[in-house]
Motif scaffolding. Structure first.
Motif, mmCIF file in Angstrom:
data_model
loop_
_atom_site.group_PDB
_atom_site.id
_atom_site.type_symbol
_atom_site.label_atom_id
_atom_site.label_comp_id
_atom_site.label_asym_id
_atom_site.label_seq_id
_atom_site.Cartn_x
_atom_site.Cartn_y
_atom_site.Cartn_z
ATOM 1 N N THR A 1 -5.214 5.512 11.693
ATOM 2 C CA THR A 1 -4.028 5.270 10.874
ATOM 3 C C THR A 1 -4.260 4.125 9.903
ATOM 4 O O THR A 1 -3.876 4.203 8.728
ATOM 5 C CB THR A 1 -2.820 4.951 11.774
ATOM 6 O OG1 THR A 1 -2.586 6.040 12.656
ATOM 7 C CG2 THR A 1 -1.577 4.706 10.938
ATOM 8 N N ARG A 2 -4.886 3.061 10.374
ATOM 9 C CA ARG A 2 -5.142 1.894 9.536
ATOM 10 C C ARG A 2 -6.035 2.262 8.347
ATOM 11 O O ARG A 2 -5.752 1.908 7.200
ATOM 12 C CB ARG A 2 -5.793 0.798 10.369
ATOM 13 C CG ARG A 2 -5.917 -0.544 9.644
ATOM 14 C CD ARG A 2 -6.701 -1.548 10.470
ATOM 15 N NE ARG A 2 -6.218 -1.581 11.833
ATOM 16 C CZ ARG A 2 -6.987 -1.432 12.907
ATOM 17 N NH1 ARG A 2 -8.284 -1.231 12.751
ATOM 18 N NH2 ARG A 2 -6.465 -1.491 14.119
ATOM 19 N N THR B 1 -4.185 4.691 5.936
ATOM 20 C CA THR B 1 -3.070 4.024 5.266
ATOM 21 C C THR B 1 -3.568 3.093 4.166
ATOM 22 O O THR B 1 -3.009 3.075 3.063
ATOM 23 C CB THR B 1 -2.235 3.228 6.285
ATOM 24 O OG1 THR B 1 -1.759 4.114 7.299
ATOM 25 C CG2 THR B 1 -1.037 2.578 5.607
ATOM 26 N N THR C 1 -6.871 2.780 14.712
ATOM 27 C CA THR C 1 -7.906 2.590 13.681
ATOM 28 C C THR C 1 -7.829 3.671 12.619
ATOM 29 O O THR C 1 -7.931 3.389 11.419
ATOM 30 C CB THR C 1 -9.305 2.600 14.332
ATOM 31 O OG1 THR C 1 -9.359 1.619 15.359
ATOM 32 C CG2 THR C 1 -10.373 2.305 13.285
ATOM 33 N N LEU D 1 -0.792 -3.886 6.750
ATOM 34 C CA LEU D 1 -1.527 -2.634 6.897
ATOM 35 C C LEU D 1 -2.739 -2.802 7.810
ATOM 36 O O LEU D 1 -3.112 -1.880 8.547
ATOM 37 C CB LEU D 1 -1.988 -2.120 5.517
ATOM 38 C CG LEU D 1 -0.887 -1.795 4.495
ATOM 39 C CD1 LEU D 1 -1.502 -1.261 3.218
ATOM 40 C CD2 LEU D 1 0.113 -0.798 5.061
ATOM 41 N N PHE D 2 -3.380 -3.958 7.772
ATOM 42 C CA PHE D 2 -4.550 -4.207 8.612
ATOM 43 C C PHE D 2 -4.167 -4.441 10.076
ATOM 44 O O PHE D 2 -5.045 -4.473 10.941
ATOM 45 C CB PHE D 2 -5.320 -5.429 8.095
ATOM 46 C CG PHE D 2 -6.112 -5.145 6.847
ATOM 47 C CD1 PHE D 2 -7.410 -4.646 6.919
ATOM 48 C CD2 PHE D 2 -5.569 -5.365 5.593
ATOM 49 C CE1 PHE D 2 -8.140 -4.375 5.774
ATOM 50 C CE2 PHE D 2 -6.294 -5.115 4.438
ATOM 51 C CZ PHE D 2 -7.589 -4.613 4.523
ATOM 52 N N GLN D 3 -2.878 -4.610 10.343
ATOM 53 C CA GLN D 3 -2.426 -4.875 11.710
ATOM 54 C C GLN D 3 -1.881 -3.632 12.402
ATOM 55 O O GLN D 3 -1.361 -3.724 13.515
ATOM 56 C CB GLN D 3 -1.358 -5.968 11.697
ATOM 57 C CG GLN D 3 -1.875 -7.315 11.209
ATOM 58 C CD GLN D 3 -0.770 -8.342 11.044
ATOM 59 O OE1 GLN D 3 0.392 -8.057 11.304
ATOM 60 N NE2 GLN D 3 -1.130 -9.538 10.606
ATOM 61 N N LEU D 4 -1.985 -2.462 11.734
ATOM 62 C CA LEU D 4 -1.545 -1.220 12.366
ATOM 63 C C LEU D 4 -2.374 -0.941 13.618
ATOM 64 O O LEU D 4 -3.567 -1.274 13.684
ATOM 65 C CB LEU D 4 -1.658 -0.055 11.379
ATOM 66 C CG LEU D 4 -0.721 -0.132 10.156
ATOM 67 C CD1 LEU D 4 -1.017 0.998 9.179
ATOM 68 C CD2 LEU D 4 0.738 -0.067 10.585
ATOM 69 N N ASP D 5 -1.766 -0.302 14.609
ATOM 70 C CA ASP D 5 -2.382 -0.182 15.929
ATOM 71 C C ASP D 5 -3.629 0.699 15.927
ATOM 72 O O ASP D 5 -4.706 0.270 16.324
ATOM 73 C CB ASP D 5 -1.358 0.355 16.927
ATOM 74 C CG ASP D 5 -0.197 -0.606 17.118
ATOM 75 O OD1 ASP D 5 -0.418 -1.816 16.927
ATOM 76 O OD2 ASP D 5 0.924 -0.150 17.434
#
Length: 456
Positions: free
Chosen positions: A219-220, A223, A217, A211-215
């Motif tokens: 969305t991260r 989420t 900011t 979840l912390f690697q979503l593109d």
């Protein structure tokens, strides 16, 4: 709960049991990283880098071992499947019914039959799992299977590698079952459940890290916030539903045994709101995955009518609400209906096996205002189906949380927010919460047996 664990560690015997349980779970996780002989691990890891419905489902059942194509890839589910088959056959086969009435010896014989049935089921599941994974890769099952298992097949020159692969997967399953039995005998909790629990919990940290690697900011942030809120609320509701029960009052008449006269006393029959557990979710997901896997056999890439239909069916479970709203709605609505239906079916089977009306009549008990026999059976069936409705709706809602979050993501324009429900899905949370509650109860009962002051 923390106080109970602290008190348990102060007692040498319980401390040894807890440490033994942790040690076995560590061994299980280590073995879950040993790949199956004959697999092209590089090709397999390259394939699993992208999301796949079938792999995600099998990964849940194995507790994360499918991602590594480990010898533990089947987990203990062949044993669970064998147990469910025996449960469903018990009302039909008179010999199995007799075993239930024979007490401890009958249960031991029944468990032995379950172990014997686990072996052929493990071999069949190993073949089926490898074939299904092959069909889910690329175009055509043969091409996909050749990529990940180049020497798997039943041609004369492939028999020895194939036998080695199947034997390794069978050995992994039986080893997992054996470790579960060790936990049950010498540790704390129900061993088979803890083995599944350990596999699910092991996936949480990698899932949260994803979840912390979503593109984006935004969305991260949304989420991660959605993951925390949904997980806490879901666990809260699961505890309420899992612990919820309807207590039917029972009155026992005066009984004479030898020279002793026992006065009538009152008791109750507890009927759980969710008797089926997470089994309906697994049944429903298996059925929904089957058409897409079967369609993968007919995909040829030539653009013909059959190829077009097979491609559409193969994408049934991965429909995007913005691109294919009809397919998306049909999939998640079907999922909900199947979970609700299987909940009623499995609960009805389980309650019928308990044979509550005959047990009460044999012990001289009756429900006040209800005649013993047929009327009691009808009354209990009506109550069970009424409270099962709440449990079925709950399971159905938990199972379609990813679909609900996908719709919310479209409405709020936050693509990818459904990832918040995929770190641990509904079935995984039900297993985790149920195992924790059951293990803590066993721990507290052990403390009570040792007359721990905190529980007196």
């Amino acid at each position: 709960m923390i106080e109970s664990v602290r008190a348990a560690f102060s007692l040498p015997d319980l401390r040894r049991r807890i440490l033994f349980t942790v040690f076995i779970l560590v061994i299980y996780r280590l073995v879950a990283n040993i790949p199956v002989p004959g697999v092209n691990l590089a090709a397999w890891l390259n394939f699993t880098a992208s999301s796949n419905q079938l792999v995600n489902f099998l990964d849940l059942l194995s507790g994360g071992a499918v991602r590594n194509f480990s010898v533990m890839a089947m987990g203990v589910y062949p044993y669970i499947t064998a147990s469910i088959i025996i449960q469903l056959l018990t009302p039909i086969v008179p010999q199995l019914q007799e075993m239930d009435s024979e007490g401890e010896s009958g249960r031991n014989r029944k468990n032995r039959i379950t172990y014997y049935l686990t072996v052929p089921l493990s071999l069949l599941q190993a073949i089926g799992q490898i074939r299904l994974i092959g069909f889910s890769i690329g175009v055509g099952g043969a091409d996909g299977l050749a990529q990940i298992m180049p020497n798997f097949g039943f041609a004369p020159e492939q028999l020895l590698p194939t036998f080695t692969t199947l034997l390794a997967m069978l050995g992994g399953t039986m080893f997992a079952i054996w470790m579960g039995e060790l936990i049950t005998e010498d540790g704390i909790g129900q061993g088979i459940s803890l083995i599944i629990f350990g596999g699910i919990v092991a996936q949480i940290l990698p899932g949260v890290a994803g979840l912390f690697q979503l593109d984006e900011t935004t969305t991260r942030i949304f989420t991660i916030a959605a993951f925390l809120i949904i997980t806490i609320l879901t666990i809260f509701v699961i505890v309420i539903v899992q612990e919820g029960q309807r207590r039917i009052p029972v009155q026992y008449g005066r009984r004479v045994r030898g020279r002793k006269v026992y006065q009538g006393q009152s008791s109750y029959v507890p009927l759980k709101v969710n008797t089926a557990g997470m089994i309906p979710i697994i049944f429903a997901q298996s059925i929904l995955i089957f058409p897409s896997v079967l369609a993968g056999i007919f995909i040829t890439g030539n653009g013909g009518f059959v190829d077009t239909v097979a491609t559409a069916v193969s994408r049934f479970g991965n429909a995007d609400p913005t691109v294919a709203p009809v397919g998306f709605t049909i999939y998640w609505l079907s999922f909900f209906i199947l979970v609700v239906g299987f909940t009623f079916f499995y609960t009805d089977v389980m309650v019928r096996q308990q044979n509550i009306p005959q047990t009460l009549q044999r012990q001289g008990g009756f429900i006040p205002g209800i005649r013993p026999g047929k009327r009691t059976e009808e009354y209990i069936t009506k109550v069970v189906r009424r409270i099962t409705l709440a449990g079925a709706v709950f399971l159905g809602t938990v199972s379609i949380l990813p679909g609900i979050m996908s719709v919310i993501g479209v409405i709020l324009n936050i693509p990818g927010i459904e990832q918040s429900t995929l770190v641990v899905n509904g079935a995984g949370l039900i297993i985790v919460v149920g195992v924790v509650i059951d293990t803590m109860r066993q721990l507290e009962s052990q403390l009570l047996m040792r007359q721990y002051e905190g529980f007196i």
